[in-house]
Write a protein that holds these residues in place. Structure first.
Motif, PDB file in Angstrom:
ATOM      1  N   LEU A  33       0.831  -1.209   0.000  1.00 28.41           N
ATOM      2  CA  LEU A  33       0.000   0.000   0.000  1.00 28.41           C
ATOM      3  C   LEU A  33       0.865   1.258   0.000  1.00 28.41           C
ATOM      4  O   LEU A  33       0.499   2.281  -0.604  1.00 28.41           O
ATOM      5  N   ALA A  34       2.017   1.203   0.666  1.00 26.68           N
ATOM      6  CA  ALA A  34       2.938   2.340   0.642  1.00 26.68           C
ATOM      7  C   ALA A  34       3.462   2.573  -0.773  1.00 26.68           C
ATOM      8  O   ALA A  34       3.587   3.726  -1.215  1.00 26.68           O
ATOM      9  N   VAL A  35       3.762   1.496  -1.489  1.00 29.48           N
ATOM     10  CA  VAL A  35       4.208   1.629  -2.884  1.00 29.48           C
ATOM     11  C   VAL A  35       3.099   2.253  -3.724  1.00 29.48           C
ATOM     12  O   VAL A  35       3.352   3.144  -4.547  1.00 29.48           O
ATOM     13  N   ILE A  36       1.860   1.805  -3.507  1.00 31.44           N
ATOM     14  CA  ILE A  36       0.731   2.402  -4.226  1.00 31.44           C
ATOM     15  C   ILE A  36       0.615   3.883  -3.890  1.00 31.44           C
ATOM     16  O   ILE A  36       0.323   4.718  -4.762  1.00 31.44           O
ATOM     17  N   GLY A  37       0.871   4.233  -2.629  1.00 30.16           N
ATOM     18  CA  GLY A  37       0.819   5.634  -2.232  1.00 30.16           C
ATOM     19  C   GLY A  37       1.852   6.485  -2.952  1.00 30.16           C
ATOM     20  O   GLY A  37       1.568   7.618  -3.347  1.00 30.16           O
TER      21      GLY A  37
ATOM     22  N   LEU B 150       8.261  -0.199  -6.963  1.00 30.53           N
ATOM     23  CA  LEU B 150       8.701   0.936  -6.152  1.00 30.53           C
ATOM     24  C   LEU B 150       9.731   1.778  -6.903  1.00 30.53           C
ATOM     25  O   LEU B 150       9.689   3.019  -6.841  1.00 30.53           O
ATOM     26  N   ALA B 151      10.644   1.123  -7.625  1.00 36.15           N
ATOM     27  CA  ALA B 151      11.656   1.855  -8.388  1.00 36.15           C
ATOM     28  C   ALA B 151      10.992   2.733  -9.448  1.00 36.15           C
ATOM     29  O   ALA B 151      11.386   3.895  -9.649  1.00 36.15           O
ATOM     30  N   VAL B 152       9.966   2.186 -10.116  1.00 33.20           N
ATOM     31  CA  VAL B 152       9.232   2.979 -11.115  1.00 33.20           C
ATOM     32  C   VAL B 152       8.529   4.153 -10.443  1.00 33.20           C
ATOM     33  O   VAL B 152       8.552   5.287 -10.950  1.00 33.20           O
ATOM     34  N   ALA B 153       7.912   3.894  -9.294  1.00 34.39           N
ATOM     35  CA  ALA B 153       7.194   4.954  -8.583  1.00 34.39           C
ATOM     36  C   ALA B 153       8.133   6.081  -8.163  1.00 34.39           C
ATOM     37  O   ALA B 153       7.807   7.269  -8.296  1.00 34.39           O
ATOM     38  N   LEU B 154       9.303   5.726  -7.655  1.00 31.65           N
ATOM     39  CA  LEU B 154      10.265   6.737  -7.229  1.00 31.65           C
ATOM     40  C   LEU B 154      10.791   7.536  -8.422  1.00 31.65           C
ATOM     41  O   LEU B 154      11.012   8.752  -8.317  1.00 31.65           O
ATOM     42  N   ALA B 155      10.996   6.860  -9.547  1.00 35.69           N
ATOM     43  CA  ALA B 155      11.441   7.561 -10.761  1.00 35.69           C
ATOM     44  C   ALA B 155      10.374   8.554 -11.221  1.00 35.69           C
ATOM     45  O   ALA B 155      10.687   9.691 -11.610  1.00 35.69           O
ATOM     46  N   LEU B 156       9.104   8.137 -11.168  1.00 32.89           N
ATOM     47  CA  LEU B 156       8.016   9.040 -11.563  1.00 32.89           C
ATOM     48  C   LEU B 156       7.878  10.198 -10.586  1.00 32.89           C
ATOM     49  O   LEU B 156       7.583  11.332 -10.989  1.00 32.89           O
ATOM     50  N   LEU B 157       8.115   9.931  -9.295  1.00 30.96           N
ATOM     51  CA  LEU B 157       8.037  11.004  -8.308  1.00 30.96           C
ATOM     52  C   LEU B 157       9.163  12.005  -8.525  1.00 30.96           C
ATOM     53  O   LEU B 157       8.951  13.221  -8.410  1.00 30.96           O
ATOM     54  N   TRP B 158      10.359  11.511  -8.845  1.00 28.82           N
ATOM     55  CA  TRP B 158      11.472  12.411  -9.159  1.00 28.82           C
ATOM     56  C   TRP B 158      11.127  13.269 -10.375  1.00 28.82           C
ATOM     57  O   TRP B 158      11.386  14.485 -10.392  1.00 28.82           O
ATOM     58  N   LEU B 159      10.534  12.653 -11.405  1.00 31.76           N
ATOM     59  CA  LEU B 159      10.141  13.399 -12.599  1.00 31.76           C
ATOM     60  C   LEU B 159       9.097  14.454 -12.269  1.00 31.76           C
ATOM     61  O   LEU B 159       9.169  15.594 -12.750  1.00 31.76           O
ATOM     62  N   ALA B 160       8.129  14.082 -11.440  1.00 34.40           N
ATOM     63  CA  ALA B 160       7.085  15.033 -11.055  1.00 34.40           C
ATOM     64  C   ALA B 160       7.666  16.222 -10.309  1.00 34.40           C
ATOM     65  O   ALA B 160       7.299  17.380 -10.563  1.00 34.40           O
ATOM     66  N   ASN B 161       8.576  15.956  -9.383  1.00 34.44           N
ATOM     67  CA  ASN B 161       9.203  17.044  -8.632  1.00 34.44           C
ATOM     68  C   ASN B 161      10.042  17.940  -9.542  1.00 34.44           C
ATOM     69  O   ASN B 161      10.075  19.167  -9.375  1.00 34.44           O
ATOM     70  N   ALA B 162      10.717  17.324 -10.509  1.00 33.73           N
ATOM     71  CA  ALA B 162      11.506  18.102 -11.465  1.00 33.73           C
ATOM     72  C   ALA B 162      10.590  19.000 -12.297  1.00 33.73           C
ATOM     73  O   ALA B 162      10.930  20.161 -12.580  1.00 33.73           O
ATOM     74  N   MET B 163       9.421  18.484 -12.688  1.00 34.03           N
ATOM     75  CA  MET B 163       8.470  19.293 -13.457  1.00 34.03           C
ATOM     76  C   MET B 163       7.934  20.444 -12.629  1.00 34.03           C
ATOM     77  O   MET B 163       7.740  21.554 -13.130  1.00 34.03           O
TER      78      MET B 163
END
Length: 256
Positions: free
Chosen positions: A145-149, A231-244
């Motif tokens: 559930l944390a990964v989904i979050g 989780l690795a994909v989620a963290l990569a997407l979160l990094w991209l979102a923060n960069a945007m």
């Protein structure tokens, strides 16, 4: 997070939760009633209208479906609510000195609280009816559930920034989430599909955490490697979102 930002976050979260059920007949009672009603409808439809699909192994199909649907709801509802977080708060942005992503995060947290409460209630109902839920698998389920979050937070932030510049993103999001629902193993057990189909559907980063929740709560061993990949994909997407967010920060107010 500084004290001012924390105070604003708490106030926005309180407002988000209050407004979600404001004007409804039962108010926040829907928070408890809706999961029970949804579970009852699922039990009736798949237990009586579609009896051929009422069982998945030793687990009743309604339980199989519920253990996949509520984790998916955590992601889908957060993404769907988060996409308009910036445009809906255009009047506040520029007047209140808090990070822009705070408005998105509030909606993600509010959705997570509501859907997690629904999941807890659903688990209680399933246990009450004697469905074999294994609480020993709760730590693994919470990890999933944390990964989904993280996926939900990344998707909400990405979509919210895009919505500022491309105002049709909100409409597209609903369609994509509907497609994602069917491409995620919620209605079906991926292990029963042909190998090729199971492989391609397994590339969906939401497949592993949804399956982990279900497997963990039914006494099966989670696929930690697949969950780690998600989780690795989620963290990569979160990094991209923060960069945007950082890249668009100086332009957001102009477009809002």
């Amino acid at each position: 997070m500084g004290p001012v930002v924390s105070a604003v976050f708490r106030e926005l979260l309180r407002r988000e939760l209050e407004e979600r059920y404001r004007g409804s007949v039962l108010g926040t009672a829907w928070l408890l009633l809706l999961p029970v009603l949804q579970l009852a409808v699922l039990a009736w439809v798949f237990g009586h209208l579609l009896p051929a699909r009422a069982q998945t192994g030793d687990l009743p199909f309604v339980a199989f479906l519920a253990l996949g649907m509520w984790p998916w709801n955590l992601f889908a509802n957060a993404a769907n609510r988060g996409v308009t977080a910036l445009t809906d708060n255009a009047a506040l942005i520029g007047k209140v000195a808090v990070p822009h992503r705070l408005y998105v995060d509030v909606r993600v947290v509010a959705c997570a609280l509501v859907d997690l409460a629904g999941l807890v209630l659903v688990l209680a109902v399933l246990l009450a009816f004697g469905v074999g839920i294994t609480l020993a698998g709760l730590p693994a389920a919470l990890a999933a559930l944390a990964v989904i979050g993280v996926h939900a937070l990344a998707a909400a932030r990405l979509l919210a920034v895009l919505q500022v510049f491309l105002r049709d993103i909100a409409a597209v999001t609903g369609q994509v989430l509907t497609l994602g629902f069917f491409l995620t193993p919620i209605l079906y057990d991926r292990s029963l599909l042909p190998a090729d189909a199971a492989f391609w559907l397994g590339l969906n980063p939401m497949a592993a955490p949804v399956e982990t929740v279900r497997r963990a709560l039914t006494g099966q061993a989670p696929d930690w490697l697949a969950l780690g990949g998600s989780l690795a994909v989620a963290l990569a997407l979160l990094w991209l979102a923060n960069a945007m967010f950082r890249r668009a920060r100086s332009h957001l107010e102009d477009f809002l």
